[in-house]
Write a protein that holds these residues in place. Structure first.
Motif, mmCIF file in Angstrom:
data_model
loop_
_atom_site.group_PDB
_atom_site.id
_atom_site.type_symbol
_atom_site.label_atom_id
_atom_site.label_comp_id
_atom_site.label_asym_id
_atom_site.label_seq_id
_atom_site.Cartn_x
_atom_site.Cartn_y
_atom_site.Cartn_z
ATOM 1 N N ARG A 1 0.831 -1.192 0.000
ATOM 2 C CA ARG A 1 0.000 0.000 0.000
ATOM 3 C C ARG A 1 0.871 1.249 0.000
ATOM 4 O O ARG A 1 2.074 1.177 0.214
ATOM 5 C CB ARG A 1 -0.933 0.107 1.216
ATOM 6 N N ASN A 22 -4.420 -5.484 12.801
ATOM 7 C CA ASN A 22 -3.769 -5.815 11.545
ATOM 8 C C ASN A 22 -2.729 -6.938 11.693
ATOM 9 O O ASN A 22 -1.777 -7.013 10.929
ATOM 10 C CB ASN A 22 -3.108 -4.547 10.970
ATOM 11 N N PRO A 26 -3.228 1.939 8.002
ATOM 12 C CA PRO A 26 -4.597 2.148 7.501
ATOM 13 C C PRO A 26 -5.490 0.927 7.746
ATOM 14 O O PRO A 26 -6.706 1.079 7.943
ATOM 15 C CB PRO A 26 -4.405 2.410 6.010
ATOM 16 N N GLY A 27 -4.900 -0.253 7.772
ATOM 17 C CA GLY A 27 -5.694 -1.457 8.034
ATOM 18 C C GLY A 27 -6.357 -1.410 9.402
ATOM 19 O O GLY A 27 -7.466 -1.921 9.595
ATOM 20 N N GLU A 85 -9.300 0.923 9.103
ATOM 21 C CA GLU A 85 -10.401 0.290 8.368
ATOM 22 C C GLU A 85 -11.161 -0.680 9.260
ATOM 23 O O GLU A 85 -12.386 -0.731 9.238
ATOM 24 C CB GLU A 85 -9.842 -0.411 7.120
ATOM 25 N N LYS A 86 -10.423 -1.427 10.101
ATOM 26 C CA LYS A 86 -11.082 -2.348 11.041
ATOM 27 C C LYS A 86 -11.959 -1.584 12.031
ATOM 28 O O LYS A 86 -12.985 -2.075 12.480
ATOM 29 C CB LYS A 86 -10.038 -3.157 11.815
ATOM 30 N N GLY A 103 -13.513 1.109 11.346
ATOM 31 C CA GLY A 103 -14.570 1.817 10.648
ATOM 32 C C GLY A 103 -14.246 3.279 10.397
ATOM 33 O O GLY A 103 -15.127 4.079 10.131
ATOM 34 N N TYR A 104 -12.973 3.649 10.461
ATOM 35 C CA TYR A 104 -12.560 5.024 10.155
ATOM 36 C C TYR A 104 -12.165 5.087 8.672
ATOM 37 O O TYR A 104 -11.710 4.101 8.102
ATOM 38 C CB TYR A 104 -11.336 5.421 10.978
ATOM 39 N N ASP A 105 -12.289 6.285 8.105
ATOM 40 C CA ASP A 105 -11.887 6.462 6.720
ATOM 41 C C ASP A 105 -10.396 6.809 6.684
ATOM 42 O O ASP A 105 -9.989 7.913 7.019
ATOM 43 C CB ASP A 105 -12.718 7.594 6.093
ATOM 44 N N SER A 106 -9.587 5.841 6.280
ATOM 45 C CA SER A 106 -8.138 6.028 6.363
ATOM 46 C C SER A 106 -7.622 7.038 5.341
ATOM 47 O O SER A 106 -6.457 7.403 5.353
ATOM 48 C CB SER A 106 -7.422 4.689 6.189
ATOM 49 N N LYS A 107 -8.489 7.519 4.445
ATOM 50 C CA LYS A 107 -8.048 8.554 3.509
ATOM 51 C C LYS A 107 -8.230 9.934 4.141
ATOM 52 O O LYS A 107 -7.632 10.907 3.718
ATOM 53 C CB LYS A 107 -8.850 8.487 2.194
#
Lengths: 700, 365
Positions: free
Chosen positions: A356, B148, B316-317, B320-321, B323-327
């Motif tokens: 990534r 992660n 970022p993983g 994501e787990k 439920g946050y927007d990693s962008k």
């Protein structure tokens, strides 16, 4: 991972000192833990390679890093490619047969084994390895066995590619099948251990039986021996998680499984060609026909989008974009600047860990050095969160300070102890024990349901060392199994023996007692601004002296009684078993329970300026009557009774046997005016009548 | 009796003789009444004044009154003297052996690990961090997957785990049925990082928290105990940068170890951060020189640096787990070992000492 620098220099020519090299490697995340010397006085670096960097588990892999650090090229291997016979599978996996080779390959599980290559040799001379090869293996701590095995190990260390050599004549029908094991199937591995397999294990088999645990260890039957004259050499890429599952389940870790688990370069052929060359040279063997390969779906190099401005936003500091390009290219990444702020970065075949954009950021910062990043402070964009334990922690700090002022030491014990330690104190807890599945020993096998056994053990340790005046407390979680699951609650527990707090050298006989401990609990509860009651337990608490024990409880509005703990003297029987020669007092308070109780509301209470009157009452009662329990009863007799105190308790020769005298002091008063002598006498008469008539207590 | 005046002079000298031997208030009162009382000498003289020749009377009268005053004055002085002596005696009797030790000096004390924990919490609280606690018996999901750390990833080898006998313990309170296939296999948490995952599940960013507590790993030797303590930290917001991580940790380490302490960051790997780093401080024994008095430093193995914290930008993983927007958000996380910090700061040679609770160890700390 051991890195002999003489070996490294075969891959890259550099001139910095060994120490400087060690420091540079550490800076880029390849930590050099030790600098060693081999038998010839040459430097070997001991590196701690993190589990993501499977590519760095070889001399070549580390040479690539050194090449990137020093910006010097790797010296390419001069080995020529050997002609490959390759069959690419489309949808269906299948077998393929080449009349020119001695082994037929069949692959039934391409997910577990995406790529498999095999070369067959005849006229192999299995013998001791030449000295250079033996020395190389010695440098990295691998025992020399014979030239064939040594070459596979050499390739493993040099290129990071595990290989396996089978005795070709032990493969029945010249058929190699790469498949998962049948449940219950057995294999005898090289270490002479038999393993029973399950269906998720991947094996290399012939028509009859498994020949090897794929990627982990070969079988004893097809081992290379001095009688071996034909070998089948395997070079494969096995699925990391398949290898790991089997290796973990069977408790085997080999240099091979270690690398497959961490992923090897999917371009396995270069290492294989080098191995083939060495076998031909060192063992004077003849390669038979061409090299077979099963590679149904070739790997594709990953492409990742990379935004230089996003890097700057996530990392901070100022960067030149040209610098990024240089770092990527030094590390073997290929950059295509498709848009100004969105590059396509192609990941080299050996970097399975990079998948990534953030992984690319890491490549940049570790190469540029973290010193490049400034130190800033995160902006506060919102008020602090409330946390889930702020109130609890401040109460904990306060209660610990209180206990310290009462001359206690805080102890910290392991949360796991032996079941016997618990059951010695309270055998009723047996059904509530939580067991550790894989403890470090029986003495650490259950989670403590009470803190008392550990505290008593610490006290016992001090008593054995002639320190009989000692006080310990502990405030930590205890773990209890209930029907609803596992409960984890904090307990505040303490043990104490010897003189009471504040005693000095002239009062050595003033030993601690029940009432000191009871007073401590009252202080704790008052400090915590909660209310509790002391009640006589319905059933005796088994680990406490039957005559010196009390329960700490809370009566809820619906009249239910919540158990909050106990206090008292350790039962003399247990004290004897634990070899205590002095009385031991203790308490255990359900700290979580106490904290969950409503907190006392401290607000202004109006008080009267009217004078109060004190009247004393000396009562003669049965010795076993609980004198303290009389106080609320007496107070109920008249609203003018404001406070009651016990100021004297006497039991002795002047009294009949079985009787005690208890003196109470009553404080009387009215809100709005002074009580008359007559009113006072009426109240006292009411109290005395109640005592005589309802309770049968004599007034002295 | 020759003359009255001579009498007076004799009386006076007798009085002054007698008062010398008076040592108590009683004796003084008796003497006083002997001379000044109704039946006393002075009264008698005054009573007998009428029988004297008239020309002597005034002189005699004045002399007697003067003597009376003198006696009264002397008695007052004597009384004061006697009272003072008495007070002095009482005070003398009340004095104690001041060299004996004070009361209540038996020592009690906080465990050194608690002292460090409290200090660490205080430093972070002052810069706006909140404190969260989580369960010590965790689920496999929160301890690994939410962070992660995939089941078959070698990163799990970094932490050898104690599992809780699951057959006997169905229905762990932390298990979350909504997670469906997530593993609720109970285990002893191997780090305090699962608290991050709990907090992120229950709170929206911004987050600025630490999580102190006991953790467990299957290791027991000179440098490992199967239970030890960590503090985990997490900051999540819209524009959190790696540089913020550096600034925060340098602030913390300098607050804890001393203002001029040198800190460096090295690349490392943790599955839940990317990029990851280790924070090192200059060696507390050789002050970062690698040698002390020309002897190679054993603590830092002559490197001059000591590894104290692991840290990095939240992977970022992990977001994501949660439920946050990693962008949209970034964050940093860090972890430190309380035992290690305490050993370095207080010069404790062996980690196992913390758990023996020997008073000889605890008292001086």
């Amino acid at each position: 991972m051991k890195l002999p620098l003489t070996w490294l220099k075969e891959f890259i020519n550099y001139s910095i000192s060994d120490e400087a090299l060690a420091k540079r490697l550490t800076d880029v995340g390849l930590e050099v833990e030790e600098v060693l010397k081999d038998s010839k006085g040459k430097t070997i670096l001991g590196l701690n390679i993190t589990p993501n960097r499977g590519d760095a588990l070889s001399v070549l892999g580390l040479a690539r890093e050194v090449s990137a650090i020093l910006e010097k090229p790797i010296q390419q291997s001069k080995t020529k490619a050997v002609k490959l016979v390759r069959k690419t599978f489309t949808a269906q996996p299948g077998n393929f047969k080449n009349e020119k080779v001695f082994v037929n390959l069949k692959l039934s599980h391409p997910k577990q084994c995406p790529r498999y290559m095999m070369a067959v040799f005849k006229n192999v001379k299995v013998e001791a390895s030449p000295e250079w090869l033996q020395h190389r293996l010695e440098q990295v701590g691998i025992r020399s066995i014979n030239n064939i095995v040594d070459i596979t190990n050499y390739i493993l260390m040099a290129y990071g590619q595990p290989l396996h050599a089978f005795d070709r004549q032990k493969i029945s029908n010249s058929q190699i099948i790469i498949r998962t094991a049948k449940a219950g199937e057995k294999i005898l591995t090289l270490d002479a251990k038999e393993h029973e397999l399950i269906s998720s294990d991947l094996v290399i088999a012939d028509l009859e039986k498994p020949l090897a645990l794929a990627g982990i260890m070969g079988g004893l039957d097809s081992e290379i021996t001095s009688n071996t004259s034909e070998i089948a050499l395997e070079c494969a890429w096995f699925d990391p998680s398949t290898i790991r599952k089997t290796a973990r389940r069977l408790g085997i870790q080999t240099d091979s499984s270690y690398r497959f688990e961490r992923s090897v370069d999917f371009n396995i052929q270069n290492a294989f060609f080098e191995a083939i060359r060495l076998i031909q040279e060192v063992a004077q063997a003849d390669l038979v026909g061409e090299v077979s390969e099963l590679y149904p779906k070739p790997f594709v190099q990953k492409k990742i989008k990379f935004s230089p401005t996003r890097l700057e936003r996530v990392i901070g500091g100022t960067w030149k974009h040209s610098e990024f390009k240089k770092i990527f290219s030094n590390l073997g990444f290929i950059v295509k600047e498709s848009k100004k702020d969105l590059w396509d970065v192609t990941v080299p075949s050996w970097r399975a860990d990079v998948s990534r954009e953030e992984d690319l950021f890491e490549e940049i910062v570790r190469s540029a050095g973290l010193d490049r990043i400034p130190a800033t402070f995160p902006k506060m964009t919102a008020p602090p969160m409330s946390g889930n334990v702020h109130e609890l922690l401040s109460q904990e700090e306060k209660v610990k300070e209180l206990l310290i002022s009462l001359e206690f030491h805080e102890a910290i014990h392991f949360s796991f102890i032996s079941p016997e330690e618990v059951l010695l104190i309270d055998s009723t807890l047996e059904d509530q024990l939580i067991h550790v599945t894989n403890p470090l020993g029986h003495e650490f096998s259950i989670m403590r349901p009470t803190l008392l056994p550990s505290l008593l053990k610490t006290l016992q340790y001090h008593h054995r060392h002639k320190i009989t005046r000692a006080r310990f407390f502990e405030l930590r979680n205890r773990f209890i199994k209930t029907q609803d699951g596992m409960i984890e609650r904090k307990a505040l527990s303490a043990v104490l023996s010897g003189v009471r707090a504040q005693a000095d050298c002239r009062e050595q006989n003033a030993g601690t007692d029940f009432f000191e401990v009871k007073g401590i609990i009252s202080k704790i509860v008052k400090l915590a601004q909660r209310h509790i009651q002391f009640i006589t337990p319905k059933e005796k608490i088994v680990f406490l002296h039957p005559g010196k024990q009390i329960q700490i409880a809370y009566q809820h509005e619906d009249q239910t009684i919540e158990d909050l703990g106990v206090l008292g003297e350790l039962h003399p029987e247990i004290a004897l078993k634990m070899d205590f020669k002095h009385p031991v007092y203790l308490f255990e308070l359900d700290w979580t329970g106490l904290m969950d109780l409503p907190k006392e509301n401290r607000s202004f209470v109006p008080y009267s300026d009217q004078p109060v009157v004190l009247r004393d009452l000396a009562l003669l009662m049965e010795s076993d009557r609980t004198a303290g329990d009389l106080m609320p009863l007496l107070q109920k007799q008249d609203p003018s009774i404001r406070k009651i105190k016990i100021f004297d308790v006497y039991e002795g020769e002047k009294l009949p046997i079985g009787k005690k005298s208890v003196a109470y002091s009553l404080e009387l008063g009215l809100e709005n005016r002074t009580m008359t002598e007559e009113e006072i006498n009426q109240v006292m008469q009411k109290v005395m009548n109640y005592l005589r008539n309802s309770l049968g207590i004599e007034i002295r | 009796m020759s003359t009255g005046v001579e009498n007076l002079a004799q009386l006076e000298s007798r009085f002054f003789d007698e008062i010398q031997s008076v040592t108590s208030e009683d004796l003084l009162n008796r003497l006083k009444s002997q001379y000044l009382g109704k039946q006393g000498f002075i009264s008698e003289i005054l009573r007998n004044l009428g029988q004297m020749p008239p020309e002597e009377r005034p002189k005699m009268g004045a002399g007697a009154n003067l003597l009376k005053k003198k006696i009264e004055e002397e008695c007052r002085t004597a009384l004061e003297k006697i009272q003072n002596l008495k007070k002095e005696k009482k005070i003398r009797e009340e004095s104690v052996d001041t060299s004996l030790p004070g009361r209540g000096l038996a020592e009690g004390g906080l465990h050194p690990l608690t002292q460090t924990l409290q200090e660490v919490q205080k430093i972070f609280k002052e810069i706006g961090f909140s404190i969260f606690e989580g369960p010590e018996i965790e689920t496999e999901y929160y301890n690994f997957e939410a962070l992660n750390i995939a089941e078959d990833h070698p990163a799990r080898d970094m932490q050898d785990t104690f599992y809780i006998n699951v057959v006997a313990h169905r229905g762990h309170p932390e298990s979350d049925t909504k997670q469906g296939r997530h593993s609720d296999l109970p285990l002893l948490r191997t780090h305090t990082s699962p608290v991050q995952a709990h907090v992120m599940k229950n709170h929206k960013p911004p987050i600025r928290m630490i999580a102190p507590g006991a953790v467990y790993r299957r290791d027991f030797d000179v440098s490992h105990t199967p239970m030890f303590h960590q503090v985990e930290g997490l900051v999540v917001d819209q524009d959190i940068q790696f540089s913020d991580l550096k600034g925060t940790l340098i602030y913390f380490l300098q607050s804890f170890f001393g203002e001029n302490l040198k800190v460096r960051f090295r690349s490392s790997y943790f599955p839940f951060t990317e990029p990851s780093a280790e924070a090192d401080i200059q060696c507390v024994i050789c002050q970062g020189k690698g040698h002390k008095n020309d002897v190679p430093c054993r603590l830092c193995k002559t490197t001059g640096w000591l590894e104290v914290m692991g840290c990095g930008m939240v992977h970022p993983g992990v977001f994501e787990k949660a439920g946050y927007d990693s962008k949209k958000i970034t964050g940093f996380a860090f972890g430190l070992g309380i035992e290690r910090l305490t050993m370095l700061k207080r010069g404790i040679p062996d980690i196992r000492l913390f758990y023996q609770n020997d008073l000889r160890f605890l008292n001086p700390l």
